[in-house]
Design a protein around this motif. Structure first.
Motif, PDB file in Angstrom:
ATOM      1  N   ILE A 151      -9.590  -6.224 -65.579  1.00 53.33           N
ATOM      2  CA  ILE A 151     -10.213  -4.962 -65.186  1.00 53.33           C
ATOM      3  C   ILE A 151     -10.427  -4.954 -63.684  1.00 53.33           C
ATOM      4  O   ILE A 151     -10.810  -5.976 -63.100  1.00 53.33           O
ATOM      5  N   ILE A 152     -10.206  -3.797 -63.060  1.00 56.90           N
ATOM      6  CA  ILE A 152     -10.611  -3.625 -61.671  1.00 56.90           C
ATOM      7  C   ILE A 152     -11.857  -2.755 -61.676  1.00 56.90           C
ATOM      8  O   ILE A 152     -11.919  -1.748 -62.388  1.00 56.90           O
ATOM      9  N   LEU A 153     -12.853  -3.182 -60.930  1.00 55.60           N
ATOM     10  CA  LEU A 153     -14.126  -2.470 -60.842  1.00 55.60           C
ATOM     11  C   LEU A 153     -14.345  -2.066 -59.392  1.00 55.60           C
ATOM     12  O   LEU A 153     -14.548  -2.918 -58.525  1.00 55.60           O
ATOM     13  N   ALA A 154     -14.274  -0.766 -59.125  1.00 57.07           N
ATOM     14  CA  ALA A 154     -14.483  -0.227 -57.784  1.00 57.07           C
ATOM     15  C   ALA A 154     -15.819   0.508 -57.783  1.00 57.07           C
ATOM     16  O   ALA A 154     -15.952   1.564 -58.396  1.00 57.07           O
ATOM     17  N   GLU A 155     -16.797  -0.093 -57.134  1.00 55.52           N
ATOM     18  CA  GLU A 155     -18.163   0.451 -57.112  1.00 55.52           C
ATOM     19  C   GLU A 155     -18.832  -0.024 -55.835  1.00 55.52           C
ATOM     20  O   GLU A 155     -18.870  -1.219 -55.565  1.00 55.52           O
ATOM     21  N   PHE A 213     -14.432  -4.494 -56.149  1.00 59.17           N
ATOM     22  CA  PHE A 213     -14.255  -3.953 -54.798  1.00 59.17           C
ATOM     23  C   PHE A 213     -15.351  -2.952 -54.515  1.00 59.17           C
ATOM     24  O   PHE A 213     -15.723  -2.165 -55.377  1.00 59.17           O
ATOM     25  N   SER A 214     -15.856  -2.964 -53.260  1.00 56.38           N
ATOM     26  CA  SER A 214     -16.865  -1.996 -52.861  1.00 56.38           C
ATOM     27  C   SER A 214     -16.254  -0.860 -52.054  1.00 56.38           C
ATOM     28  O   SER A 214     -16.925   0.104 -51.718  1.00 56.38           O
ATOM     29  N   ASP A 215     -14.972  -0.963 -51.750  1.00 53.22           N
ATOM     30  CA  ASP A 215     -14.263   0.022 -50.938  1.00 53.22           C
ATOM     31  C   ASP A 215     -13.072   0.553 -51.735  1.00 53.22           C
ATOM     32  O   ASP A 215     -12.275  -0.230 -52.255  1.00 53.22           O
ATOM     33  N   GLY A 216     -12.961   1.869 -51.804  1.00 50.66           N
ATOM     34  CA  GLY A 216     -11.892   2.481 -52.585  1.00 50.66           C
ATOM     35  C   GLY A 216     -10.499   2.183 -52.067  1.00 50.66           C
ATOM     36  O   GLY A 216      -9.555   2.024 -52.841  1.00 50.66           O
ATOM     37  N   GLU A 217     -10.354   2.085 -50.746  1.00 48.81           N
ATOM     38  CA  GLU A 217      -9.042   1.778 -50.158  1.00 48.81           C
ATOM     39  C   GLU A 217      -8.590   0.382 -50.562  1.00 48.81           C
ATOM     40  O   GLU A 217      -7.438   0.169 -50.938  1.00 48.81           O
ATOM     41  N   ASP A 248      -5.376  -3.886 -66.859  1.00 50.94           N
ATOM     42  CA  ASP A 248      -5.443  -3.302 -68.196  1.00 50.94           C
ATOM     43  C   ASP A 248      -6.355  -2.082 -68.219  1.00 50.94           C
ATOM     44  O   ASP A 248      -6.227  -1.226 -69.089  1.00 50.94           O
ATOM     45  N   LEU A 249      -7.292  -2.014 -67.247  1.00 53.77           N
ATOM     46  CA  LEU A 249      -8.239  -0.907 -67.203  1.00 53.77           C
ATOM     47  C   LEU A 249      -8.793  -0.776 -65.793  1.00 53.77           C
ATOM     48  O   LEU A 249      -8.998  -1.780 -65.102  1.00 53.77           O
ATOM     49  N   ILE A 250      -9.007   0.480 -65.385  1.00 53.43           N
ATOM     50  CA  ILE A 250      -9.592   0.769 -64.072  1.00 53.43           C
ATOM     51  C   ILE A 250     -10.958   1.407 -64.290  1.00 53.43           C
ATOM     52  O   ILE A 250     -11.077   2.376 -65.042  1.00 53.43           O
ATOM     53  N   LEU A 251     -11.951   0.839 -63.645  1.00 58.42           N
ATOM     54  CA  LEU A 251     -13.325   1.333 -63.723  1.00 58.42           C
ATOM     55  C   LEU A 251     -13.737   1.665 -62.293  1.00 58.42           C
ATOM     56  O   LEU A 251     -13.804   0.785 -61.448  1.00 58.42           O
ATOM     57  N   THR A 252     -13.971   2.955 -62.016  1.00 55.65           N
ATOM     58  CA  THR A 252     -14.219   3.350 -60.633  1.00 55.65           C
ATOM     59  C   THR A 252     -15.342   4.361 -60.492  1.00 55.65           C
ATOM     60  O   THR A 252     -15.489   5.261 -61.319  1.00 55.65           O
ATOM     61  N   ASP A 253     -16.112   4.178 -59.440  1.00 52.28           N
ATOM     62  CA  ASP A 253     -17.112   5.148 -59.049  1.00 52.28           C
ATOM     63  C   ASP A 253     -16.382   6.303 -58.360  1.00 52.28           C
ATOM     64  O   ASP A 253     -15.271   6.129 -57.860  1.00 52.28           O
ATOM     65  N   ILE A 254     -17.001   7.480 -58.324  1.00 53.65           N
ATOM     66  CA  ILE A 254     -16.373   8.601 -57.619  1.00 53.65           C
ATOM     67  C   ILE A 254     -16.564   8.462 -56.116  1.00 53.65           C
ATOM     68  O   ILE A 254     -15.610   8.501 -55.355  1.00 53.65           O
ATOM     69  N   ASN A 255     -17.806   8.310 -55.676  1.00 52.81           N
ATOM     70  CA  ASN A 255     -18.098   8.307 -54.242  1.00 52.81           C
ATOM     71  C   ASN A 255     -18.136   6.891 -53.692  1.00 52.81           C
ATOM     72  O   ASN A 255     -19.039   6.126 -54.002  1.00 52.81           O
ATOM     73  N   MET A 256     -17.106   6.569 -52.892  1.00 56.24           N
ATOM     74  CA  MET A 256     -17.007   5.253 -52.264  1.00 56.24           C
ATOM     75  C   MET A 256     -16.416   5.399 -50.878  1.00 56.24           C
ATOM     76  O   MET A 256     -15.720   6.376 -50.603  1.00 56.24           O
ATOM     77  N   PRO A 257     -16.649   4.410 -50.020  1.00 58.49           N
ATOM     78  CA  PRO A 257     -15.958   4.427 -48.732  1.00 58.49           C
ATOM     79  C   PRO A 257     -14.459   4.190 -48.936  1.00 58.49           C
ATOM     80  O   PRO A 257     -14.062   3.613 -49.940  1.00 58.49           O
ATOM     81  N   GLY A 258     -13.668   4.636 -47.992  1.00 57.67           N
ATOM     82  CA  GLY A 258     -12.216   4.429 -48.079  1.00 57.67           C
ATOM     83  C   GLY A 258     -11.555   5.521 -48.883  1.00 57.67           C
ATOM     84  O   GLY A 258     -11.154   6.539 -48.344  1.00 57.67           O
ATOM     85  N   LYS A 259     -11.451   5.321 -50.163  1.00 63.16           N
ATOM     86  CA  LYS A 259     -10.883   6.309 -51.092  1.00 63.16           C
ATOM     87  C   LYS A 259     -11.899   6.557 -52.193  1.00 63.16           C
ATOM     88  O   LYS A 259     -12.604   5.651 -52.617  1.00 63.16           O
ATOM     89  N   SER A 260     -11.937   7.776 -52.667  1.00 63.55           N
ATOM     90  CA  SER A 260     -12.848   8.098 -53.771  1.00 63.55           C
ATOM     91  C   SER A 260     -12.221   7.704 -55.100  1.00 63.55           C
ATOM     92  O   SER A 260     -11.004   7.487 -55.192  1.00 63.55           O
ATOM     93  N   GLY A 261     -13.040   7.649 -56.116  1.00 61.66           N
ATOM     94  CA  GLY A 261     -12.531   7.381 -57.456  1.00 61.66           C
ATOM     95  C   GLY A 261     -11.559   8.449 -57.924  1.00 61.66           C
ATOM     96  O   GLY A 261     -10.623   8.173 -58.666  1.00 61.66           O
ATOM     97  N   MET A 262     -11.769   9.681 -57.470  1.00 54.61           N
ATOM     98  CA  MET A 262     -10.856  10.772 -57.820  1.00 54.61           C
ATOM     99  C   MET A 262      -9.483  10.524 -57.175  1.00 54.61           C
ATOM    100  O   MET A 262      -8.456  10.702 -57.819  1.00 54.61           O
ATOM    101  N   GLU A 263      -9.490  10.085 -55.917  1.00 54.35           N
ATOM    102  CA  GLU A 263      -8.223   9.809 -55.231  1.00 54.35           C
ATOM    103  C   GLU A 263      -7.503   8.631 -55.881  1.00 54.35           C
ATOM    104  O   GLU A 263      -6.279   8.658 -56.044  1.00 54.35           O
TER     105      GLU A 263
END
Length: 121
Positions: A3-7, A30-34, A46-61
């Motif tokens: 799993i990748i966790l972007a938060e 990762f704490s940075d979306g980029e 196998d799975l991506i877990l991401t916050d929407i609002n992050m530095p670099g790139k957003s979870g939406m991007e």
């Protein structure tokens, strides 16, 4: 399962990572979306877990990039503190599989992950 966790919230990221690892998942955090997007481009997850609002790139991007350039199959769960219905609708429109409002219940998150990965527990 990997799993990748972007938060960008350190406490939440570390606690969710610890919880998921205790359940047998391998978690790259990762704490940075980029930086998260670069990892996604270079590694299979196998799975991506991401916050929407992050530095670099957003979870939406990140979600949009994954759906358009990498894989239509990789499950994506979006986490957000936004209670705006349109944000949830937009997340599904660009290809998210799940949308979870913060604060996140680790038990509920685990059920949703297992559902997406078709795991039996």
């Amino acid at each position: 399962m990997r799993i990748i966790l972007a938060e960008d919230n350190d406490i939440l990221r570390k606690s969710l990572s610890f919880f998921l690892e205790s359940k047998g998942f391998s978690v790259d955090q990762f704490s940075d979306g980029e930086e998260a997007l670069q990892a996604i481009q270079n590694n299979p997850y196998d799975l991506i877990l991401t916050d929407i609002n992050m530095p670099g790139k957003s979870g939406m991007e990140i979600t949009q990039y994954v759906r358009e350039h990498i894989s239509a199959e990789t499950p994506i769960i979006i986490l957000t503190s936004s209670g705006v219905e349109q944000t949830e609708l937009d997340s599904f429109d660009i290809g998210a599989n799940e949308f979870i409002a913060k604060p996140v219940s680790p038990a509920v998150l685990l059920v949703r992950i297992n559902k997406l990965l078709n795991k039996r527990f």
